[in-house]
Design an enzyme around this catalytic site. Sequence first.
Site, PDB file in Angstrom:
ATOM      1  N   ARG A  57       0.839  -1.210   0.000  1.00  0.00           N
ATOM      2  CA  ARG A  57       0.000   0.000   0.000  1.00  0.00           C
ATOM      3  C   ARG A  57       0.867   1.250   0.000  1.00  0.00           C
ATOM      4  NH1 ARG A  57      -3.040  -0.790   5.364  1.00  0.00           N
ATOM      5  NH2 ARG A  57      -0.837  -0.993   5.830  1.00  0.00           N
TER       6      ARG A  57
ATOM      7  N   GLU B 169      13.576 -21.719  21.515  1.00  0.00           N
ATOM      8  CA  GLU B 169      14.135 -20.483  20.953  1.00  0.00           C
ATOM      9  C   GLU B 169      14.719 -19.647  22.084  1.00  0.00           C
ATOM     10  OE1 GLU B 169      11.466 -19.894  16.994  1.00  0.00           O
ATOM     11  OE2 GLU B 169      10.602 -19.131  18.848  1.00  0.00           O
TER      12      GLU B 169
ATOM     13  N   HIS C 114       3.712 -26.072  12.536  1.00  0.00           N
ATOM     14  CA  HIS C 114       5.056 -26.572  12.218  1.00  0.00           C
ATOM     15  C   HIS C 114       5.371 -27.913  12.886  1.00  0.00           C
ATOM     16  CE1 HIS C 114       5.427 -22.649  10.639  1.00  0.00           C
ATOM     17  NE2 HIS C 114       5.840 -22.027  11.722  1.00  0.00           N
TER      18      HIS C 114
ATOM     19  N   LYS D  16      22.011 -42.474  18.997  1.00  0.00           N
ATOM     20  CA  LYS D  16      22.707 -42.707  20.275  1.00  0.00           C
ATOM     21  C   LYS D  16      22.848 -44.208  20.431  1.00  0.00           C
ATOM     22  CE  LYS D  16      22.507 -39.757  23.670  1.00  0.00           C
ATOM     23  NZ  LYS D  16      21.987 -38.969  24.795  1.00  0.00           N
TER      24      LYS D  16
ATOM     25  N   ASP E 289      27.093 -40.370  13.977  1.00  0.00           N
ATOM     26  CA  ASP E 289      26.710 -38.984  13.740  1.00  0.00           C
ATOM     27  C   ASP E 289      26.837 -38.581  12.273  1.00  0.00           C
ATOM     28  OD1 ASP E 289      26.264 -36.324  13.864  1.00  0.00           O
ATOM     29  OD2 ASP E 289      27.894 -35.849  15.225  1.00  0.00           O
TER      30      ASP E 289
HETATM   31  N1  LIG Z   1       7.416 -12.341   9.624  1.00  0.00           N
HETATM   32  C1  LIG Z   1       7.600 -13.648   9.671  1.00  0.00           C
HETATM   33  O1  LIG Z   1       8.671 -14.160   9.961  1.00  0.00           O
HETATM   34  C2  LIG Z   1       6.476 -14.575   9.314  1.00  0.00           C
HETATM   35  C3  LIG Z   1       5.267 -14.082   8.856  1.00  0.00           C
HETATM   36  N2  LIG Z   1       4.271 -14.943   8.472  1.00  0.00           N
HETATM   37  C4  LIG Z   1       3.003 -14.456   7.946  1.00  0.00           C
HETATM   38  O2  LIG Z   1       3.246 -13.714   6.766  1.00  0.00           O
HETATM   39  C5  LIG Z   1       2.376 -12.629   6.662  1.00  0.00           C
HETATM   40  C6  LIG Z   1       3.178 -11.330   6.622  1.00  0.00           C
HETATM   41  O3  LIG Z   1       3.965 -11.236   7.774  1.00  0.00           O
HETATM   42  P1  LIG Z   1       4.873  -9.960   8.100  1.00  0.00           P
HETATM   43  O4  LIG Z   1       5.681  -9.593   6.932  1.00  0.00           O
HETATM   44  O5  LIG Z   1       5.552 -10.235   9.357  1.00  0.00           O
HETATM   45  O6  LIG Z   1       3.770  -8.872   8.330  1.00  0.00           O
HETATM   46  P2  LIG Z   1       3.893  -7.309   8.402  1.00  0.00           P
HETATM   47  O7  LIG Z   1       3.149  -6.848   9.585  1.00  0.00           O
HETATM   48  O8  LIG Z   1       5.306  -6.852   8.254  1.00  0.00           O
HETATM   49  O9  LIG Z   1       3.004  -6.870   7.147  1.00  0.00           O
HETATM   50  C7  LIG Z   1       3.367  -7.120   5.814  1.00  0.00           C
HETATM   51  C8  LIG Z   1       2.876  -5.981   4.958  1.00  0.00           C
HETATM   52  O10 LIG Z   1       1.476  -5.995   4.876  1.00  0.00           O
HETATM   53  C9  LIG Z   1       1.009  -4.669   4.749  1.00  0.00           C
HETATM   54  N3  LIG Z   1       0.020  -4.399   5.779  1.00  0.00           N
HETATM   55  C10 LIG Z   1       0.211  -4.177   7.081  1.00  0.00           C
HETATM   56  N4  LIG Z   1      -0.936  -3.913   7.718  1.00  0.00           N
HETATM   57  C11 LIG Z   1      -1.884  -3.946   6.775  1.00  0.00           C
HETATM   58  C12 LIG Z   1      -3.279  -3.750   6.787  1.00  0.00           C
HETATM   59  N5  LIG Z   1      -3.916  -3.424   7.901  1.00  0.00           N
HETATM   60  N6  LIG Z   1      -3.951  -3.891   5.640  1.00  0.00           N
HETATM   61  C13 LIG Z   1      -3.328  -4.211   4.514  1.00  0.00           C
HETATM   62  N7  LIG Z   1      -1.989  -4.380   4.449  1.00  0.00           N
HETATM   63  C14 LIG Z   1      -1.290  -4.251   5.549  1.00  0.00           C
HETATM   64  C15 LIG Z   1       2.170  -3.740   4.942  1.00  0.00           C
HETATM   65  O11 LIG Z   1       2.577  -3.256   3.701  1.00  0.00           O
HETATM   66  P3  LIG Z   1       2.006  -1.885   3.136  1.00  0.00           P
HETATM   67  O12 LIG Z   1       1.649  -0.989   4.269  1.00  0.00           O
HETATM   68  O13 LIG Z   1       3.094  -1.351   2.290  1.00  0.00           O
HETATM   69  O14 LIG Z   1       0.829  -2.320   2.359  1.00  0.00           O
HETATM   70  C16 LIG Z   1       3.243  -4.631   5.494  1.00  0.00           C
HETATM   71  O15 LIG Z   1       4.518  -4.250   5.064  1.00  0.00           O
HETATM   72  C17 LIG Z   1       1.460 -12.709   7.879  1.00  0.00           C
HETATM   73  O16 LIG Z   1       0.336 -13.447   7.519  1.00  0.00           O
HETATM   74  C18 LIG Z   1       2.307 -13.483   8.880  1.00  0.00           C
HETATM   75  O17 LIG Z   1       1.513 -14.152   9.800  1.00  0.00           O
HETATM   76  C19 LIG Z   1       4.449 -16.284   8.518  1.00  0.00           C
HETATM   77  C20 LIG Z   1       5.623 -16.825   8.974  1.00  0.00           C
HETATM   78  C21 LIG Z   1       6.711 -16.020   9.451  1.00  0.00           C
HETATM   79  O1  LIG Z   2       6.372 -19.344  12.097  1.00  0.00           O
HETATM   80  C1  LIG Z   2       7.132 -19.124  12.996  1.00  0.00           C
HETATM   81  O2  LIG Z   2       8.273 -19.811  13.056  1.00  0.00           O
HETATM   82  C2  LIG Z   2       9.377 -19.315  13.792  1.00  0.00           C
HETATM   83  C3  LIG Z   2      10.321 -20.501  13.956  1.00  0.00           C
HETATM   84  O3  LIG Z   2      10.791 -20.880  12.710  1.00  0.00           O
HETATM   85  P1  LIG Z   2      12.354 -20.790  12.349  1.00  0.00           P
HETATM   86  O4  LIG Z   2      12.387 -21.290  10.977  1.00  0.00           O
HETATM   87  O5  LIG Z   2      12.770 -19.377  12.493  1.00  0.00           O
HETATM   88  O6  LIG Z   2      13.041 -21.664  13.340  1.00  0.00           O
HETATM   89  C4  LIG Z   2       8.958 -18.758  15.114  1.00  0.00           C
HETATM   90  O7  LIG Z   2      10.057 -18.136  15.741  1.00  0.00           O
HETATM   91  C5  LIG Z   2       7.863 -17.749  14.902  1.00  0.00           C
HETATM   92  O8  LIG Z   2       7.410 -17.292  16.169  1.00  0.00           O
HETATM   93  C6  LIG Z   2       6.729 -18.351  14.171  1.00  0.00           C
HETATM   94  O9  LIG Z   2       5.767 -17.367  13.842  1.00  0.00           O
END
Ligand SMILES: NC(=O)C1=CN([C@@H]2O[C@H](COP(=O)(O)OP(=O)(O)OC[C@H]3O[C@@H](n4cnc5c(N)ncnc54)[C@H](OP(=O)(O)O)[C@@H]3O)[C@@H](O)[C@H]2O)C=CC1
Ligand SMILES: O=C1O[C@H](COP(=O)(O)O)[C@@H](O)[C@H](O)[C@H]1O
Length: 783
Positions: free
Chosen positions: A87, A271, A295, A437, A455
């Site tokens: 956005r 973790e 997971h 083990k 191992d």
């Molecule tokens: N971060 C991680 O390590 C992991 C994340 N996920 C999943 O991946 C997805 C993205 O995660 P993550 O990147 O951490 O999320 P973020 O909170 O960083 O959001 C990602 C992007 O979505 C847009 N966004 C944020 N809020 C809104 C809103 N209210 N409406 C529409 N767009 C919005 C923003 O971009 P902009 O404002 O430019 O539109 C933002 O940069 C989620 O579903 C999360 O659960 C899964 C596994 C691991």
């Molecule tokens: O999806 C998630 O996974 C991580 C753990 O995955 P890793 O690949 O980083 O070991 C976890 O830390 C996080 O809370 C969860 O949202």
Amino acid sequence: MTMELRRSMTCNDSSLENKMVIEQEELRAPTAAEMGFDKEPFRLGSLAIVVLGATGDLAKKETFPALLDLLAHEYLPPQVVIFGVGRTKQDTGTFREWLQPWLVKSFAGQMKRCKEAMPNFLKRLTYFSANYDSQEDFARLALTLEAEETQMFLEASGKAEVPSEANRVFYFAIPPFAFLAAASSIKATCLSSSGFNRLIIEKPFGHDLSSAKSLAKDLGALYEEKHLLRMDHFLGYEICQNILSVRFGNAFLEPLMNNQHVAAVRITLKEDFGTEGRGGYFTHYGIIRDVIQNHLLQMLTLVAMEKPCNVGGDVRDAKVAVLKAMMDIDPEEVVLGQFTSGNGKPGYLEDDSIAEKDREKAKHCATFAQLVIRIDNDRWWGVPFIVRAGKGLEESKCEVRIQFKERHRDPRLFPEACPPRNELVMRVSPHEAIYLKFNMKTPGLSTSVTTTELDLSYNHRYEEVYRPLAYTRLILAGVRGEHESFVRDDELIRAWELFSPLLEKIEDGKKEVLKYPFGSRGPAAPMPFSASGMDPSRRKALLIGVNYFGTRAELRGCINDVHNLYRLLTETYGWPGHCIKTLTDDGRGNGGMPTRQNIGQHMSWLSDGAQPGDVLFFSFSGHGAQKEDPHGYEEDGMNETILPVDFERAPCLTDDEISDIIVKRLPEGVRLTGVMDCCHSGTGLDLPFTWDMRRGMWREEVNPFHSMGDVLMFSGCEDDDTSSDAAGMYAAPGGAMTTAFCDVLRRNPRPIYPQLLQLLHQHLNRGGFSQRPVLSSTQQWLV
Ligand SMILES: NC(=O)C1=CN([C@@H]2O[C@H](COP(=O)(O)OP(=O)(O)OC[C@H]3O[C@@H](n4cnc5c(N)ncnc54)[C@H](OP(=O)(O)O)[C@@H]3O)[C@@H](O)[C@H]2O)C=CC1
Ligand SMILES: O=C1O[C@H](COP(=O)(O)O)[C@@H](O)[C@H](O)[C@H]1O
């Protein structure tokens, strides 16, 4: 060449920088042609990969670095175009500038090939600003996509005609509440009519069963299942991908993978970092939704499923079959915890990202959970799958540990020690490894048995082999349309069917969340008999008190001990009286006289038919003695014994006999607490671990006999010491230990084990008793 990698990328920036030391040499990576996918449709037509949520955390840390990796290794074709959608209003140049440092410090960015490919990657990266619910924005996106796809195809192929197929992959790195709007906008405007369209979706897939079902229904109304790829990045880990090959590719192993040979399977994700800015999200999800329901359950299904070709051929059919055989998860077998400040780190509740309105909810949010999954099929009946995950712990580690049953103890062959059980460990991180083990003779002149490891550490054996990170592997699988590495809708719904009812029973304060300091091993387990609301049919107690009336050995407090413990269990912990058998030599106990024979019979009653989840309690107050150990198992050469009321006519009961009846028979998942208030009672149940109060750790006995049940024993004194009958100390005579035990627990009904031991010491000290109570156990419990 050295490679010291954390093969995952959640972490904070400093750990990324510190841990990613990879030298800049070429790793051995097969080409697309060698892998046999160079002629697949995605490499022939045009290809666009559209990352929604391009400005977010996931996109910058995982998605774009994975795409760089795939392009650098030429797994993506030269005509690929990559779009970042968000956005935020910005131009492509600004976006590229922002993203580049993230690429540079990513795991992929350290590789020589990726560094070289960086300009090429950035060149084909376009940023597009759009609102996810705006079809006009997405219609504009479609036009730009088409133009870029065609131009890049013509450039890369050197041909003059437009591609016959335009293939598109949409990667959803957006918050879950934006999923449906984005999916509808894409459907309305952006789908290619000539090639394939695939949507890679990130978790969470719902918050509970009903939200997961409605998300599945809504997405299902827009797209067929074959278009949807639900990503669980653990499925992309090298070790997880290997579970199938290890299980079914080794003829010796498969026959061992069942309840005849496996005692327990432990699946652990620890973790050493906290929620770090994700407290807001975490408060609403908690550790079970965050990593266990998805997971770790995925890992479990891979370990437990039948061979795919026996269940329809598709790996996901086999996974669903075993998921369906999983039984309801027993809330009594769940331990929840939340980290508090410790080791210089703030506690969970101090996370600023928790909104003010959520503060109350956050108090009940679990950052640690342990639970037991049981599978009702021929292969796994009776084997507990113990799943544990936690943040803010003492280390970071993810592994599957298959613990095999112990062999029969054979004192002639192994006079010094019974060989410990074998374990097959598959370590996902850190440092991928598979090891067994294994017991062997100590090398050299010694003939004693030692445990070593066969191992297979990937960093040693395969250090020069390119092993892509989970996201790289899965995005490639998604682009290729390999559905088996993704989660199917029926897998997902079954996973929620298992976890939703459990979460309803334990969330929001319905189950106690134990505190543990940041950097510790997690919460120590509470006393098993203290659990509230437990089904009475799953409890049994046997309380024995012998005063030896009219003999030279007469005592005064032992029958009172039985009454005292009876009151503690019924009044403080709500045990129904009918679960409790008492044997006292005033003839008033409901189980009769504490003769040798009757004690033996009642001990059998206690352990007979014990099922996982049962909670048992055993106490003996009376005389204890020592007798020479004919087998030489005891460290001090003596067996500890207890004296029945007919001790002058019948033999004493030895610790070996007691252990045979009430410890060794217990299956895994049964919890027994013992209180022995008699002289020489320190190792009265012959348990393998003793709590060393001074050093704050468990000490393993010289000759440990491990057993399956979870047994804890509080003894009145050490083996070479005596316990007192505190006749004059209290209002009514009673054993010093039992009286202290009851007093302490009435004041503090839910201490953790070592804390209880400490309180017992203090109580006895204050009463002027020199005896030192002992805590022994079948397990090295977390403390
Ligand atoms: N971060 C991680 O390590 C992991 C994340 N996920 C999943 O991946 C997805 C993205 O995660 P993550 O990147 O951490 O999320 P973020 O909170 O960083 O959001 C990602 C992007 O979505 C847009 N966004 C944020 N809020 C809104 C809103 N209210 N409406 C529409 N767009 C919005 C923003 O971009 P902009 O404002 O430019 O539109 C933002 O940069 C989620 O579903 C999360 O659960 C899964 C596994 C691991
Ligand atoms: O999806 C998630 O996974 C991580 C753990 O995955 P890793 O690949 O980083 O070991 C976890 O830390 C996080 O809370 C969860 O949202």
